[in-house]
Design a protein around this motif. Sequence first.
Motif, PDB file in Angstrom:
ATOM      1  N   ARG A   1      15.326 -13.451  16.047  1.00 26.62           N
ATOM      2  CA  ARG A   1      15.651 -12.041  15.852  1.00 26.62           C
ATOM      3  C   ARG A   1      15.965 -11.717  14.396  1.00 26.62           C
ATOM      4  NH1 ARG A   1      19.403 -10.043  20.579  1.00 26.62           N
ATOM      5  NH2 ARG A   1      17.640 -10.947  21.672  1.00 26.62           N
ATOM      6  N   TYR A   2      16.684 -12.624  13.730  1.00 27.03           N
ATOM      7  CA  TYR A   2      17.227 -12.284  12.406  1.00 27.03           C
ATOM      8  C   TYR A   2      16.671 -13.122  11.263  1.00 27.03           C
ATOM      9  CZ  TYR A   2      20.461  -9.938  15.537  1.00 27.03           C
ATOM     10  OH  TYR A   2      20.984  -9.153  16.524  1.00 27.03           O
ATOM     11  N   SER A   3      15.564 -13.863  11.505  1.00 28.39           N
ATOM     12  CA  SER A   3      15.058 -14.750  10.448  1.00 28.39           C
ATOM     13  C   SER A   3      14.651 -13.983   9.184  1.00 28.39           C
ATOM     14  CB  SER A   3      13.870 -15.573  10.952  1.00 28.39           C
ATOM     15  OG  SER A   3      12.798 -14.716  11.281  1.00 28.39           O
ATOM     16  N   ARG A   4      14.295 -12.703   9.323  1.00 27.50           N
ATOM     17  CA  ARG A   4      13.902 -11.929   8.125  1.00 27.50           C
ATOM     18  C   ARG A   4      15.050 -11.813   7.123  1.00 27.50           C
ATOM     19  NH1 ARG A   4      11.530  -6.308   7.848  1.00 27.50           N
ATOM     20  NH2 ARG A   4      11.162  -7.000   5.717  1.00 27.50           N
ATOM     21  N   LEU A   5      16.286 -11.965   7.600  1.00 28.19           N
ATOM     22  CA  LEU A   5      17.413 -11.900   6.663  1.00 28.19           C
ATOM     23  C   LEU A   5      17.384 -13.117   5.726  1.00 28.19           C
ATOM     24  CD1 LEU A   5      20.282 -10.702   9.052  1.00 28.19           C
ATOM     25  CD2 LEU A   5      18.942  -9.314   7.458  1.00 28.19           C
ATOM     26  N   ILE A   6      16.782 -14.216   6.185  1.00 30.14           N
ATOM     27  CA  ILE A   6      16.647 -15.407   5.332  1.00 30.14           C
ATOM     28  C   ILE A   6      15.356 -15.289   4.526  1.00 30.14           C
ATOM     29  CG2 ILE A   6      16.498 -17.937   5.292  1.00 30.14           C
ATOM     30  CD1 ILE A   6      17.765 -17.858   8.156  1.00 30.14           C
ATOM     31  N   ALA A   7      14.246 -15.049   5.216  1.00 29.43           N
ATOM     32  CA  ALA A   7      12.940 -14.919   4.550  1.00 29.43           C
ATOM     33  C   ALA A   7      11.974 -14.258   5.513  1.00 29.43           C
ATOM     34  CB  ALA A   7      12.406 -16.288   4.142  1.00 29.43           C
TER      35      ALA A   7
ATOM     36  N   SER B   1       0.859  -1.177   0.000  1.00 30.99           N
ATOM     37  CA  SER B   1       0.000   0.000   0.000  1.00 30.99           C
ATOM     38  C   SER B   1       0.894   1.223   0.000  1.00 30.99           C
ATOM     39  CB  SER B   1      -0.869   0.001   1.241  1.00 30.99           C
ATOM     40  OG  SER B   1      -0.046  -0.003   2.379  1.00 30.99           O
ATOM     41  N   GLY B   2       2.030   1.155   0.705  1.00 27.78           N
ATOM     42  CA  GLY B   2       2.927   2.301   0.750  1.00 27.78           C
ATOM     43  C   GLY B   2       4.114   2.037  -0.131  1.00 27.78           C
ATOM     44  N   ARG B   3       4.775   3.107  -0.569  1.00 27.95           N
ATOM     45  CA  ARG B   3       5.906   2.955  -1.466  1.00 27.95           C
ATOM     46  C   ARG B   3       7.028   2.181  -0.789  1.00 27.95           C
ATOM     47  NH1 ARG B   3       7.768   8.364  -2.140  1.00 27.95           N
ATOM     48  NH2 ARG B   3       8.720   7.820  -0.196  1.00 27.95           N
ATOM     49  N   ASP B   4       7.157   2.345   0.554  1.00 24.28           N
ATOM     50  CA  ASP B   4       8.303   1.774   1.239  1.00 24.28           C
ATOM     51  C   ASP B   4       8.038   0.419   1.866  1.00 24.28           C
ATOM     52  OD1 ASP B   4       8.833   5.092   2.374  1.00 24.28           O
ATOM     53  OD2 ASP B   4       9.747   4.083   0.661  1.00 24.28           O
ATOM     54  N   SER B   5       6.838  -0.124   1.654  1.00 27.98           N
ATOM     55  CA  SER B   5       6.611  -1.426   2.255  1.00 27.98           C
ATOM     56  C   SER B   5       6.424  -2.453   1.155  1.00 27.98           C
ATOM     57  CB  SER B   5       5.411  -1.386   3.184  1.00 27.98           C
ATOM     58  OG  SER B   5       4.231  -1.522   2.467  1.00 27.98           O
TER      59      SER B   5
ATOM     60  N   GLN C   1      18.180  -2.327   7.278  1.00 29.79           N
ATOM     61  CA  GLN C   1      18.116  -1.904   5.862  1.00 29.79           C
ATOM     62  C   GLN C   1      16.876  -2.461   5.148  1.00 29.79           C
ATOM     63  OE1 GLN C   1      20.722   0.204   5.133  1.00 29.79           O
ATOM     64  NE2 GLN C   1      21.238  -0.306   7.260  1.00 29.79           N
ATOM     65  N   LEU C   2      16.230  -3.479   5.745  1.00 24.09           N
ATOM     66  CA  LEU C   2      15.116  -4.132   5.043  1.00 24.09           C
ATOM     67  C   LEU C   2      13.867  -3.258   5.077  1.00 24.09           C
ATOM     68  CD1 LEU C   2      15.350  -7.837   6.303  1.00 24.09           C
ATOM     69  CD2 LEU C   2      16.274  -6.860   4.202  1.00 24.09           C
ATOM     70  N   PRO C   3      13.083  -3.283   3.973  1.00 24.51           N
ATOM     71  CA  PRO C   3      11.831  -2.509   3.982  1.00 24.51           C
ATOM     72  C   PRO C   3      10.826  -3.165   4.924  1.00 24.51           C
ATOM     73  CG  PRO C   3      11.972  -3.852   2.001  1.00 24.51           C
ATOM     74  CD  PRO C   3      13.278  -4.021   2.722  1.00 24.51           C
ATOM     75  N   PRO C   4       9.913  -2.378   5.538  1.00 23.68           N
ATOM     76  CA  PRO C   4       8.900  -2.991   6.401  1.00 23.68           C
ATOM     77  C   PRO C   4       7.937  -3.848   5.570  1.00 23.68           C
ATOM     78  CG  PRO C   4       8.420  -0.678   6.058  1.00 23.68           C
ATOM     79  CD  PRO C   4       9.750  -0.936   5.416  1.00 23.68           C
ATOM     80  N   VAL C   5       7.416  -4.910   6.158  1.00 23.30           N
ATOM     81  CA  VAL C   5       6.441  -5.740   5.448  1.00 23.30           C
ATOM     82  C   VAL C   5       5.053  -5.168   5.704  1.00 23.30           C
ATOM     83  CG1 VAL C   5       5.384  -8.031   5.326  1.00 23.30           C
ATOM     84  CG2 VAL C   5       7.837  -7.815   5.616  1.00 23.30           C
TER      85      VAL C   5
END
Length: 376
Positions: A143-149, A38-42, A266-270
């Motif tokens: 804590r860091y699983s988003r770096l994988i998926a 919905s947002g440009r950054d997500s 650095q990751l964009p918000p979901v």
Amino acid sequence: GMPAPGAVTGPARSRDTCGHGREFAGKDRLSFVSATSSGRDSTGPQVGARALAQFVDALSAMGADVSLILARAGLSEAELRNPDARLPADKAAAFISAAIEVTGDEDLGLHMAERSDPAQLGVVGYLLRASSSALEAVDQVQRYSRLIADGIQVELREQGDHIVLAQRFEGYVPHHRMAAEFVLAFIRVAARKIAGEGFRPVEVHFTHPTPEQTREHERIFAAPVRFGMVENALIFPAWSHMSLSATADAELSAILARHAQHLLEQLPPVNDFVAHVRRLVAEELAGGDPSAEHIATRLHMSARTLRRRLQEHGARHKLLLEELRRELAIRYLSEERLEIAEVAFLLGVSEASAFHRAFKRWTGRTPSDYRDSQDA
């Protein structure tokens, strides 16, 4: 930190979301449902290219036609070889669908996990190796699983004299058992590599129905595997065998954690519209109105728009409600002091008999049988 004992982590998937591979056809593409931004950054859920590159290597080692699989999924090997790239989760899903179709291997998740190497996951893999204990390793994954998926949740809790390591997917629903089987088998294989044979589960649970063949599950997990359970989980004996000291390195762990934190920022918000709807439904359960119409009113939209937006994210109001009730039922029944009738009220189920029927449909057991089995 540790969730409260008895907190349930597996959001009971309804049966129609986890079919067998043989029901698969080109049209029934596996979808790790991508959220529309919905947002440009997500963004919708994404998967790190490293994870998929590891799949490519495993498939090559198995003698699979990788170029055909990539072509069917509309991916190039170059995209996957960029260690910092992230791909939409539905691209990853198309790749997995194609891999199952091309190899004809129903147990592909197990076989790819068996050939995987935690070090190939970059900083998260190295953090696992440097962890001082299983508790710390799971904490790093949480804590860091988003770096994988995106959307892979892992939680550890104590239950009686066992430790339960539960896994669930958030924000998307994998339509094939391979996803859950890969994640738990990967944890099992990584634990064996890091901590040796002492670190082995006493039981393995999956929410999906029993596959036609389970020999490979039993071989890889080296433990009894049970299907149609309330969550995806590895059950370990209490802490005695859970030291990972062989490769522990506190100094290295601190350096890697700082680096992982930087990458995470650095990751964009979901964009998690589904999670927001789920929270509203949860608030309305006890004595409120969790209907689609009322939730839509709270979101200042029509029920039709709510349904359409949920559908865009691969979700349905009815399934969210059912999933939440099942998840909370397990959590509340673990609380000794709550009567079964009180649990039914907290879930917004007016009749105790309706709660009994629903609970039996979800778990194959009555609420009182389930509670007795927890005390056993």
